[in-house]
Design a protein around this motif. Structure first.
Motif, PDB file in Angstrom:
ATOM      1  N   PHE A  93       2.434  13.048  -0.455  1.00  0.00           N
ATOM      2  CA  PHE A  93       2.607  11.974  -1.429  1.00  0.00           C
ATOM      3  C   PHE A  93       4.086  11.701  -1.687  1.00  0.00           C
ATOM      4  N   VAL A  94       4.857  12.763  -1.923  1.00  0.00           N
ATOM      5  CA  VAL A  94       6.286  12.589  -2.199  1.00  0.00           C
ATOM      6  C   VAL A  94       7.009  12.059  -0.968  1.00  0.00           C
ATOM      7  N   SER A  95       6.630  12.537   0.209  1.00  0.00           N
ATOM      8  CA  SER A  95       7.276  12.081   1.440  1.00  0.00           C
ATOM      9  C   SER A  95       7.015  10.601   1.688  1.00  0.00           C
ATOM     10  N   THR A  96       5.844  10.134   1.248  1.00  0.00           N
ATOM     11  CA  THR A  96       5.468   8.738   1.480  1.00  0.00           C
ATOM     12  C   THR A  96       6.035   7.808   0.426  1.00  0.00           C
ATOM     13  N   ILE A  97       5.903   8.177  -0.844  1.00  0.00           N
ATOM     14  CA  ILE A  97       6.295   7.285  -1.935  1.00  0.00           C
ATOM     15  C   ILE A  97       7.799   7.329  -2.188  1.00  0.00           C
ATOM     16  N   GLY A  98       8.377   8.509  -2.140  1.00  0.00           N
ATOM     17  CA  GLY A  98       9.796   8.654  -2.434  1.00  0.00           C
ATOM     18  C   GLY A  98      10.038   9.772  -3.435  1.00  0.00           C
ATOM     19  N   VAL A  99      11.286  10.162  -3.589  1.00  0.00           N
ATOM     20  CA  VAL A  99      11.635  11.300  -4.428  1.00  0.00           C
ATOM     21  C   VAL A  99      12.108  10.813  -5.795  1.00  0.00           C
ATOM     22  N   SER A 100      11.392  11.220  -6.832  1.00  0.00           N
ATOM     23  CA  SER A 100      11.792  11.010  -8.225  1.00  0.00           C
ATOM     24  C   SER A 100      10.928  11.923  -9.076  1.00  0.00           C
ATOM     25  N   THR A 101      11.365  12.202 -10.282  1.00  0.00           N
ATOM     26  CA  THR A 101      10.610  13.113 -11.142  1.00  0.00           C
ATOM     27  C   THR A 101       9.208  12.596 -11.457  1.00  0.00           C
ATOM     28  N   PRO A 102       9.014  11.314 -11.834  1.00  0.00           N
ATOM     29  CA  PRO A 102       7.649  10.831 -12.076  1.00  0.00           C
ATOM     30  C   PRO A 102       6.747  10.936 -10.853  1.00  0.00           C
ATOM     31  N   VAL A 103       7.299  10.690  -9.676  1.00  0.00           N
ATOM     32  CA  VAL A 103       6.499  10.793  -8.449  1.00  0.00           C
ATOM     33  C   VAL A 103       6.096  12.238  -8.202  1.00  0.00           C
TER      34      VAL A 103
END
Length: 277
Positions: free
Chosen positions: A129-139
């Protein structure tokens, strides 16, 4: 005897509570102990622990204060762990309540969704999920919650299926209470205690998952995290092992504290006649 009194009689629960309160206070007072940005260069690189009063735990390869990173990393771990656990609990309780109360096709459909999420390892789901959507605290929080909501959902459903057959629930229907009112006032309060006991385990898992994502470089790079501190020390593990050992010990102590707290809470609920997971 109240639930609080039963919990206070559990030595493991009290030990875990003391550990968690200590870490929480340390994180809250981080701006006082180490004011400023914990990621700033504060001194010369690789100062060993307990050799410089200005840097009690030393500095890393870039000259950043290890103590500051440790304190602010605790804030990150608690914030992500609690936010992810709360999100997972809310989603799991809602799905479990809906499945248990609706029954039939709705129950089957929701449980198949739960099964699908339980098949995939939580860390791999968060990683994808993080690899696909992007890196941020909410993600990161959302990714961890998506991997943790299935267990509360299944436990809530089991509790609802057992509670809705009780005489007091049937009596509430006889006197004319609306089904939604019965669910909120009669079923939900009695179904929550075992699920709340499970929440401590979810917090521990969330803290470990956040640390693992940060270790792999998939955490928020703009905040201090224990996982990124452990990763930072890999390249100098032989000459400056403290860079990985100190945050690693902090992570282990935090998870141990959550586990002990969960054990005490579970036993307190069991003494009250509630079967905790």
């Amino acid at each position: 005897m109240s639930g609080l009194q039963r919990f206070l009689r559990q030595p493991e629960g009290m030990t875990g509570l003391v550990i968690l309160i200590t870490l929480l206070l340390a994180s809250l007072f981080a701006p006082i102990v180490s004011p400023g940005d914990p990621l700033r260069i504060a001194g010369r690189a690789l100062i060993a622990p307990f050799t410089d009063p200005a840097f009690p735990l030393g500095t890393d390869r870039l000259g950043r204060d290890v103590l500051a990173g440790l304190l602010y990393g605790a804030r990150t771990s608690f914030a992500v762990g609690l936010a992810a656990a709360l999100s997972a609990m809310c989603l799991g309780v809602c799905v479990g309540m809906a499945a248990g109360l609706a029954g039939g096709v709705v129950d089957e459909a929701l449980m198949r969704v739960v099964d699908a999420f339980q098949i995939v390892p939580a860390f791999l789901l968060a990683l994808a999920f993080v690899s696909t959507i992007g890196v941020s605290t909410p993600v990161v929080v959302l990714a961890i919650a998506l991997g943790a909501w299935a267990d509360p959902a299944r436990l809530t459903r089991a509790q609802v299926l057992a509670i809705r057959e009780q005489d007091y629930v049937a009596s509430a229907g006889v006197i004319g209470m609306h089904p939604i009112e019965i669910a909120v006032r009669e079923i939900l309060p009695n179904a929550l205690p075992p699920v709340l006991a499970l929440s401590a385990t979810i917090v521990a898992g969330a803290i470990l998952t956040e640390a693992a994502l940060s270790f792999l470089g998939l955490g928020n790079p703009n905040i201090a995290t224990w996982g990124s501190m452990i990763a930072e020390g890999r390249s100098v593990l032989r000459s400056a092992s403290y860079l990985s050992v100190i945050p690693g010990c902090a992570l282990a102590v935090t998870v141990l504290g959550v586990h002990l707290f969960s054990e005490g809470l579970g036993k307190a609920l069991a003494d009250n006649g509630v079967r905790a997971a």
